[in-house]
Design an enzyme around this catalytic site. Structure first.
Site, short mmCIF file in Angstrom:
data_model
loop_
_atom_site.label_atom_id
_atom_site.label_comp_id
_atom_site.label_asym_id
_atom_site.label_seq_id
_atom_site.Cartn_x
_atom_site.Cartn_y
_atom_site.Cartn_z
N ASN A 218 -10.63 -4.01 3.55
CA ASN A 218 -10.19 -2.85 4.39
C ASN A 218 -10.49 -1.64 3.42
O ASN A 218 -10.61 -1.43 2.30
CB ASN A 218 -8.81 -3.12 4.90
CG ASN A 218 -7.62 -2.97 3.74
OD1 ASN A 218 -7.45 -2.03 3.08
ND2 ASN A 218 -7.00 -4.19 3.72
N ASP B 57 -4.62 -9.25 6.49
CA ASP B 57 -3.37 -10.07 7.54
C ASP B 57 -3.92 -11.38 7.55
O ASP B 57 -3.19 -12.44 7.81
CB ASP B 57 -3.35 -9.44 8.84
CG ASP B 57 -2.57 -8.48 8.77
OD1 ASP B 57 -1.68 -8.04 7.90
OD2 ASP B 57 -3.01 -7.22 9.55
N LYS C 239 -22.47 -19.77 -2.31
CA LYS C 239 -22.95 -18.63 -1.31
C LYS C 239 -23.39 -19.24 0.08
O LYS C 239 -24.62 -20.31 -0.02
CB LYS C 239 -23.96 -17.86 -1.97
CG LYS C 239 -24.52 -16.76 -1.38
CD LYS C 239 -25.72 -16.09 -2.24
CE LYS C 239 -26.05 -14.87 -1.43
NZ LYS C 239 -27.08 -14.31 -2.27
N PHE D 25 4.97 1.04 5.47
CA PHE D 25 4.31 2.01 6.22
C PHE D 25 3.32 1.16 7.32
O PHE D 25 3.41 -0.02 7.34
CB PHE D 25 3.07 2.18 5.40
CG PHE D 25 3.35 3.20 4.09
CD1 PHE D 25 3.13 4.67 4.13
CD2 PHE D 25 4.20 3.07 3.07
CE1 PHE D 25 3.52 5.42 3.16
CE2 PHE D 25 4.58 3.51 2.14
CZ PHE D 25 4.27 5.07 2.24
N LYS E 285 8.01 -2.75 14.16
CA LYS E 285 7.51 -3.22 12.79
C LYS E 285 8.78 -2.98 11.81
O LYS E 285 9.02 -3.93 10.79
CB LYS E 285 6.41 -2.37 12.19
CG LYS E 285 6.10 -2.83 10.79
CD LYS E 285 4.35 -2.27 10.46
CE LYS E 285 3.88 -2.66 9.10
NZ LYS E 285 2.86 -2.29 8.66
N LYS F 282 10.53 -6.21 9.76
CA LYS F 282 10.50 -6.35 8.33
C LYS F 282 11.80 -6.17 7.91
O LYS F 282 11.96 -6.23 6.49
CB LYS F 282 9.48 -5.49 7.83
CG LYS F 282 8.18 -5.07 8.52
CD LYS F 282 7.40 -6.38 8.27
CE LYS F 282 5.95 -6.06 9.05
NZ LYS F 282 5.39 -7.27 9.26
#
Ligand SMILES: Cc1cc2nc3c(=O)[nH]c(=O)nc-3n(C[C@H](O)[C@H](O)[C@H](O)COP(=O)(O)O)c2cc1C
Length: 390
Positions: A206, A275, A285, A317, A331, A335
């Site tokens: 990401n 995630d 490969k 965050f 969230k 958490k």
């Protein structure tokens, strides 16, 4: 002894800067005053010389100067610059790169932090050109203190009053002499992106740069903390002085957080762990024409950190694109976090790979503070302030 260069420009509030010099001196700073020619119409250099116990500089071409090239030596000598009062004219010149007197030349030549304390008539302040100049300077890293609102010297009421010297002095002092409120504490910070292998050469990742986590680690160390820095892949440098633990995948990051969690007084989960991981990963490969990847959920690091967390304070965050506050609250509860730092990543100047962020800090008791755009380093201190207040 730290030196503050105080720039005084030609506004009525120049007299208040005499008090500012005294306050800086009482806080233990060496103060050098640089005045514009117009400022000397309001207060004489002799007044500032008497209070600062240093020669006042006005003229760039003064033949009796102490240093060979005074504007360069002043620029390097300072721990910080404070311009108070800062006229609309000075702000305009600095924003335009004009260096036609000692003060603008010195400020343009410095790499040190510069605090600008505007003081002017409300219409001058709200003039779109002044506002654009201020925005330009802010985005170039200049810091602003004030102005405040109230009755102005010209008789108008509104924004444009110079912030009171006491407040300016304490804001600058706090910046130059950071708190040691995390001395003896251990802060666990996660940072950067993980990589989930697709095959022997490819991965899914990401856009996280690791800048926010690095900023939190730096701020925590400056405030006296021992920092355990669990990091994935980062484009930002790893902060010097932190105990670095490399974790390339979410599974590795999970392991590392579980290992070090018990040592932490505070955990700040600023990483962007993937995630999902690829279930049908191939060590060789892949060469197929079409390929279907089966992604399975990775362990939830933040939720695991929040489980049985004892006295550890947990900061997570949330990078959201829609329904930001309800999603962030969900969230935070999921958490078991104490604080969630929400940023709308669709806003300009927020989110991935930029140096600034626009965040809302939400506490578990529901208290919320929407913050202005600020650097990630500044946000890091605001987050740690919020942790200290828990
Ligand atoms: C009595 C008086 C008060 C002034 N007060 C201000 C002020 O508070 N803020 C401001 O931006 N300009 C103020 N000005 C205008 C500035 O002095 C003028 O723009 C000057 O060129 C600023 O020069 P400098 O920025 O080089 O110091 C005032 C002018 C006068 C005559």
């Amino acid at each position: 002894m730290k030196t503050i260069i105080l720039g005084v420009t030609g506004g009525i509030a120049a007299y208040k800067s005499c008090e500012l010099v005294s306050r800086f001196r009482r806080l233990g700073y060496d103060v050098r005053v640089v005045m514009t020619r117009n400022a000397t119409e309001f207060v004489t250099p002799l007044t500032f010389e008497s209070i600062s116990h240093n020669k006042v500089v006005v003229d760039t071409f003064d033949k009796t100067r102490e240093f060979e090239i005074e504007h360069i030596s002043y620029a390097a000598l300072a721990s910080a610059f404070v311009i108070a009062p800062a006229t609309a004219n000075f702000i305009g010149k600095l924003a335009s790169g004009i260096s036609d007197d000692m003060l603008t030349t010195t400020v343009s030549a410095t790499k040190r932090p510069v605090f600008i304390c505007p003081a002017m008539n409300v219409n001058m302040y709200l003039n779109p050109v002044t506002q654009a100049n201020i925005e330009k300077l802010k985005s170039s890293g200049y810091r602003f203190i004030g102005p405040d609102s109230g009755l102005l010297a010209c008789g108008d009421t509104g924004a444009g009053r110079m912030t009171e010297p006491e407040e300016i002095a304490s804001a600058v002092d706090e910046f130059l002499t950071p708190k040691a409120d995390l001395k003896g504490k251990t802060v666990l910070v996660t940072s950067g992106a993980t990589r989930e292998a697709v095959d022997g050469v490819r991965f899914i990742s990401n856009r996280s740069s690791g800048k926010m986590g690095a900023a939190v680690a730096e701020a925590a160390m400056e405030r006296g903390a021992r920092v355990i820095f669990v990091r994935g892949y980062m484009s930002a440098p790893v902060p010097k002085g932190a105990e670095e633990v490399f974790a390339g995948t979410t599974a590795e990051m999970f392991e590392a957080v579980m290992k070090y969690k018990s040592e932490a007084d505070v955990a700040v989960m600023a990483a962007a762990p993937g995630d999902y991981r690829v279930e049908n990963y191939s060590a060789e490969k892949l060469k197929a024409d079409t390929l279907t990847l089966r992604l399975v959920k990775n362990p939830d690091i933040a939720a695991a950190a929040g489980k049985d967390k004892g006295n550890m304070k947990l900061v997570v965050f949330a990078a959201e694109t829609n329904d930001c506050i309800p999603n962030a609250l969900k969230k935070l509860r999921a958490k078991n976090a104490d604080i969630i730092v929400l940023n709308d990543v669709t806003a300009e100047g927020a989110g991935f790979d930029v140096d600034t962020n626009i965040a809302t800090i939400i506490r578990a008791d529901g208290a919320m503070t929407a913050l202005e755009k600020m650097t990630k380093r500044e946000l890091a201190d605001v987050i740690l302030d919020a942790v200290s207040e828990l």
